[in-house]
Design an enzyme around this catalytic site. Structure first.
Site, short mmCIF file in Angstrom:
data_model
loop_
_atom_site.label_atom_id
_atom_site.label_comp_id
_atom_site.label_asym_id
_atom_site.label_seq_id
_atom_site.Cartn_x
_atom_site.Cartn_y
_atom_site.Cartn_z
N SER A 41 0.85 -1.19 0.00
CA SER A 41 0.00 0.00 0.00
C SER A 41 0.88 1.24 0.00
CB SER A 41 -0.91 0.00 1.22
OG SER A 41 -0.13 0.25 2.37
N LYS A 42 0.21 2.36 -0.03
CA LYS A 42 0.93 3.63 -0.15
C LYS A 42 2.01 3.81 0.90
CE LYS A 42 -2.21 6.69 -2.56
NZ LYS A 42 -3.60 6.41 -2.21
#
Ligand code: GLU
Length: 476
Positions: free
Chosen positions: A243-244
């Site tokens: 994820s980010k």
């Protein structure tokens, strides 16, 4: 000898609700490779039925990401938003045949069912209350539900995961059309994959629970389901889903960070797929060797160090035209003009070994294409001292009359200057470096001179001499 594989007709079907991220790009790559490996077709379909979450900007970002990776498709992009009449027609057919029904249950009722199931430790499922309604309640826009079979089971041989079997008793009647008339994912995907004659669906294994439901819809339509290959997800270095917070997850962010498309493709291919211990694969080799069955069942971990290593490899040995295109893009972003300095091929021949990303390469090559504002104070203090004036001046005289501005001759000129003054090479090399680059880091001095070019070199040595003289004057 394996028997020839029939052509695979597959599709990449992103929802345009964000950028093309690493996981999506890898799915697209696997689709592309599976199709190319069998002389089949790779189709792009934009799944934009969720009108609230889909944006044109995301669609564009997906198209740009695929284009940058050179994942060219044979058909499409098709847009689900343009196919609503077709979905409507199919919904009506299922309604007519009693294989779908209108459901008037309120959100409150459905929420309550869900809560009760969770409280009882059961899987939430619709209880089928509207299945056989005698009359329709007034004033409620219904949703349409698929009448999932009660008996039997659904089984399929996943090309990655192997045999998967689910009892119909595990599945409930899913909504196929919302009250606003828009189709849901599980329905539109089946209609499209049928209409587009897809014979192998490759997608993330976050969809694996949808597949048995979709197979039931194929059956209800009297059609045969395609084959499926569900690819595992990608994890960050810490084992959590990528994820980010693990850094760049959008493909184009990797472009901005200075990576080459071929490096990213090679990296993504190896993320969950392998062929022996080989790490570097040309695209032709990937096409030749990729088989969806060889995709790992287990999730893989994203490893930036390995990507850096591959990027370094492609900087050194990758296709020159791609390297030049990307360099041009980075030059522009850095506010530099490639015409204002040495040809890119010369730059690359010197610099590609020295950096892992194009961002570093371009940043460290700035002095070859534009003048720097001032000398780095530390480097100037250390190297642009009065003792450096004589060697720099002598070298300048020698360089003014140098015939061929080529690395070997330049090396000789510096050496000859040092010899004539009976000083070590470094006594002239370091001041020269600072004179030319503004700081102390550069490639070998011969290559630095070569890339800076005659005119700039002579100007910059003069500038350094002026600087030394000014500093001496200030002191006295
Ligand atoms: N639109 C779906 C997604 O982006 C596609 C899933 C599929 O390939 O069937 O997850």
């Amino acid at each position: 000898m394996t028997s020839p594989t029939p052509p695979i007709r597959t599709r990449f079907a992103p929802s345009p609700t964000g950028f093309l991220h690493i996981g999506g790009a890898r799915t697209a790559l696997f689709c592309y490779l599976a199709a190319r490996a069998t002389n089949g077709q790779f189709i792009l379909r934009i799944e934009d039925t969720d009108r609230e979450r889909s944006t044109e900007q995301s669609t564009q970002a997906i198209l740009d990401g695929l284009a940058w990776l050179n994942l060219d498709y044979d058909e499409g992009p098709f847009y689900q938003s343009e196919r609503f009449p077709r979905y409507q027609e199919r919904v009506e057919r299922l309604l007519d045949e009693g294989k779908a029904y209108r459901c008037y249950c309120s959100k409150e009722r459905l929420d309550r069912l869900r809560e009760e199931a969770i409280a009882a430790g059961e899987k939430p499922r619709y209880d089928g209350r509207c299945r056989d309604l005698a009359s329709a309640p007034e004033g409620i826009e219904p949703v349409i539900r698929f009448r999932n079979p009660d008996e039997g089971s659904v089984a399929f041989d996943d090309r990655v995961r192997g045999r998967i079997e689910v009892d119909n008793s595990e599945l409930d009647d899913l909504v196929i059309q919302r009250a606003d008339g828009s189709p849901t994912y599980n329905f539109a995907v089946v209609i499209d994959d049928l209409d587009m004659n897809i014979n192998l669906v490759i997608r993330g294994d976050d969809h694996i629970n949808n597949t048995p439901r979709q197979i039931n819809i194929y059956r209800a339509l009297g059609a045969e389901a395609p084959e499926f290959g569900h690819v595992p997800m990608i994890l960050g270095g810490d084992g959590a889903r990528l994820s980010k917070r693990h850094g760049a997850v959008s493909v184009l962010a990797w472009r901005e960070a200075g990576y080459l498309p071929d490096a990213l493709i090679n990296y993504l291919a190896r993320l969950g797929w392998s062929d022996g211990d080989q790490e570097v694969f040309s695209r032709a080799q990937l096409i030749e060797r990729f088989r969806i069955e060889d995709v790992n069942r287990k999730p893989s971990r994203f490893d930036t160090e390995k990507l850096d290593w591959l990027n370094q490899h492609y900087l050194r040995e990758g296709a020159q035209d791609q390297l030049h295109t990307e360099l041009g893009w980075h030059f522009e972003k850095a506010g530099l003009s490639a015409d204002a300095g040495p040809p890119l091929a010369d730059l690359v021949s010197v610099q590609s070994e020295r950096f892992e990303t194009l961002v570093e390469l371009v940043e460290q090559s700035r002095p070859f294409y534009s003048d720097f504002e001032s000398f780095d104070p530390g480097a100037a203090k250390k190297h642009l001292r009065p003792v450096a004036a004589e060697p720099l001046a002598a070298l300048k005289t020698r360089l003014e009359s140098l015939e061929d501005w080529v690395p070997d001759a330049l090396q000789d000129a510096v050496q000859a200057t040092a010899d004539a003054l009976e000083i070590g090479f470094g006594k002239i090399g370091m001041p020269l470096r600072v004179a030319l680059m503004g700081h102390g880091q550069s490639p070998g001095i011969n290559h630095t001179l070569w890339l800076v070019g005659r005119e700039r070199t002579l100007d910059r040595i003069q500038r350094a001499l002026d600087f030394i003289a000014e500093r001496a004057a200030e002191r006295s």
